[in-house]
Design a protein around this motif. Structure first.
Motif, mmCIF file in Angstrom:
data_model
loop_
_atom_site.group_PDB
_atom_site.id
_atom_site.type_symbol
_atom_site.label_atom_id
_atom_site.label_comp_id
_atom_site.label_asym_id
_atom_site.label_seq_id
_atom_site.Cartn_x
_atom_site.Cartn_y
_atom_site.Cartn_z
ATOM 1 N N TYR A 1 58.721 36.860 28.874
ATOM 2 C CA TYR A 1 57.574 37.336 28.118
ATOM 3 C C TYR A 1 56.313 37.186 28.954
ATOM 4 C CZ TYR A 1 53.789 37.285 24.732
ATOM 5 O OH TYR A 1 52.618 37.539 24.086
ATOM 6 N N VAL A 2 55.514 38.227 28.984
ATOM 7 C CA VAL A 2 54.261 38.158 29.725
ATOM 8 C C VAL A 2 53.243 39.062 29.037
ATOM 9 C CG1 VAL A 2 54.949 39.975 31.352
ATOM 10 C CG2 VAL A 2 53.209 38.356 32.016
ATOM 11 N N PRO A 3 52.016 38.582 28.825
ATOM 12 C CA PRO A 3 51.002 39.433 28.209
ATOM 13 C C PRO A 3 50.527 40.513 29.183
ATOM 14 C CG PRO A 3 50.060 37.318 28.783
ATOM 15 C CD PRO A 3 51.534 37.233 29.079
ATOM 16 N N LYS A 4 49.947 41.565 28.618
ATOM 17 C CA LYS A 4 49.348 42.595 29.464
ATOM 18 C C LYS A 4 48.229 41.950 30.288
ATOM 19 C CE LYS A 4 47.863 45.787 26.710
ATOM 20 N NZ LYS A 4 47.457 47.031 26.064
ATOM 21 N N PRO A 5 47.947 42.513 31.462
ATOM 22 C CA PRO A 5 46.864 41.933 32.261
ATOM 23 C C PRO A 5 45.524 42.071 31.544
ATOM 24 C CG PRO A 5 47.890 43.800 33.408
ATOM 25 C CD PRO A 5 48.589 43.638 32.115
ATOM 26 N N SER A 6 44.715 41.046 31.630
ATOM 27 C CA SER A 6 43.379 41.087 31.040
ATOM 28 C C SER A 6 42.501 42.044 31.829
ATOM 29 C CB SER A 6 42.756 39.687 31.062
ATOM 30 O OG SER A 6 42.512 39.293 32.408
ATOM 31 N N ARG A 7 41.396 42.430 31.248
ATOM 32 C CA ARG A 7 40.430 43.285 31.947
ATOM 33 C C ARG A 7 39.969 42.575 33.217
ATOM 34 N NH1 ARG A 7 39.842 47.620 33.517
ATOM 35 N NH2 ARG A 7 40.850 48.154 31.592
ATOM 36 N N THR A 8 39.755 41.273 33.161
ATOM 37 C CA THR A 8 39.326 40.520 34.345
ATOM 38 C C THR A 8 40.364 40.618 35.453
ATOM 39 O OG1 THR A 8 38.073 38.997 32.950
ATOM 40 C CG2 THR A 8 38.620 38.242 35.168
ATOM 41 N N GLU A 9 41.644 40.444 35.105
ATOM 42 C CA GLU A 9 42.709 40.531 36.104
ATOM 43 C C GLU A 9 42.800 41.942 36.683
ATOM 44 O OE1 GLU A 9 47.540 40.400 36.111
ATOM 45 O OE2 GLU A 9 46.537 38.719 35.138
ATOM 46 N N ARG A 10 42.688 42.946 35.850
ATOM 47 C CA ARG A 10 42.796 44.333 36.301
ATOM 48 C C ARG A 10 41.665 44.711 37.253
ATOM 49 N NH1 ARG A 10 45.758 47.860 32.958
ATOM 50 N NH2 ARG A 10 44.361 49.530 33.552
ATOM 51 N N GLU A 11 40.458 44.255 36.945
ATOM 52 C CA GLU A 11 39.261 44.699 37.674
ATOM 53 C C GLU A 11 38.905 43.813 38.871
ATOM 54 O OE1 GLU A 11 36.981 47.431 36.765
ATOM 55 O OE2 GLU A 11 38.734 48.037 35.635
ATOM 56 N N ALA A 12 39.506 42.635 38.984
ATOM 57 C CA ALA A 12 39.133 41.688 40.038
ATOM 58 C C ALA A 12 39.179 42.349 41.409
ATOM 59 C CB ALA A 12 40.047 40.470 40.006
ATOM 60 N N GLY A 13 38.033 42.340 42.078
ATOM 61 C CA GLY A 13 37.934 42.896 43.423
ATOM 62 C C GLY A 13 37.536 44.351 43.482
ATOM 63 N N CYS A 14 37.487 45.041 42.351
ATOM 64 C CA CYS A 14 37.248 46.494 42.366
ATOM 65 C C CYS A 14 35.779 46.881 42.345
ATOM 66 C CB CYS A 14 37.963 47.153 41.180
ATOM 67 S SG CYS A 14 39.760 47.098 41.304
ATOM 68 N N GLN A 15 34.935 46.098 41.708
ATOM 69 C CA GLN A 15 33.522 46.463 41.618
ATOM 70 C C GLN A 15 32.823 46.240 42.944
ATOM 71 O OE1 GLN A 15 31.890 44.384 38.289
ATOM 72 N NE2 GLN A 15 32.967 45.655 36.812
ATOM 73 N N GLY A 16 31.929 47.146 43.281
ATOM 74 C CA GLY A 16 31.168 47.026 44.512
ATOM 75 C C GLY A 16 31.959 47.352 45.761
ATOM 76 N N LYS A 17 33.096 48.010 45.623
ATOM 77 C CA LYS A 17 33.935 48.345 46.777
ATOM 78 C C LYS A 17 33.949 49.852 47.052
ATOM 79 C CE LYS A 17 35.245 44.144 47.386
ATOM 80 N NZ LYS A 17 34.719 43.364 48.456
#
Length: 195
Positions: free
Chosen positions: A58-74
């Motif tokens: 069992y694993v929850p869906k990735p959080s918005r934080t996990e999904r977006e980590a590293g993407c902004q400002g790139k």
């Protein structure tokens, strides 16, 4: 199909749960999940079934934080939640507060529709020897690459969509910096073929 999802929603009492098991011919089950969200269901979590040993993980869906980590400002171009999932503004799937995948966000940098949880990919790497090279021929947004960084495995990722390669590169570089595994200042880690 959408008509089945609508009927399931109609007959269930509020707060009821639906468990879906995708067909072997369509193992991701993504279309079915979208149909359920479009009629008003909330997709909350995933369970990975490993058929060879009948184990469930069992694993929850990735959080918005996990999904977006590293993407902004790139240099990635964000999309609206509706653009990210190719849906109309105001649809039940868009209005669902737990719809995930950025559907309710104003802007989304990681707009890949089926981002895998990093912990699930780390679980799948548990038996891969340290000196092996893991290749993901459908890299998507790079969750397997991130898991490899965290587990100390070498990784090769391939995807046919340039936008997803850029997202994966930003995410993997972010986690590599945190883990100190790669030279993130080198462009030699990413090869983008000419189309």
């Amino acid at each position: 199909d959408p008509a089945q999802a609508k009927e399931i929603y109609r007959v269930l009492i509020p707060g009821a749960y639906v468990a879906t098991i995708p067909l072997d011919s369509e193992p991701l089950g993504y279309k079915g999940a979208c149909n359920l969200e479009d009629v008003g269901f909330e997709i909350r979590d995933a369970i990975l079934c490993l058929r060879n040993n009948d184990a469930f993980y069992y694993v929850p869906k990735p959080s918005r934080t996990e999904r977006e980590a590293g993407c902004q400002g790139k240099g990635l171009k964000p999309k609206t939640g509706a653009q990210a999932v190719n849906r109309k503004e105001g649809s039940a799937g868009m209005n669902n507060p737990r719809a995930g995948s950025g559907r309710t966000a104003k802007t989304v940098y990681n707009f890949h529709p089926t981002v895998k949880p990093i912990n699930m990919m780390k679980f799948l790497l548990r038996d891969v020897p340290k000196d092996s090279v893991v290749m993901d021929p459908f890299m998507g947004s790079g969750s397997t690459g991130i898991a490899c960084v965290q587990k100390g495995r070498s990784f090769i990722g391939v995807d046919s969509e340039l936008d997803y390669v850029k997202i994966a590169d930003a995410r993997i570089r972010h986690w590599a910096k945190l883990e100190g595994e790669w030279d993130i200042n080198s462009d030699s880690n990413v090869k983008i073929p000419d189309k």
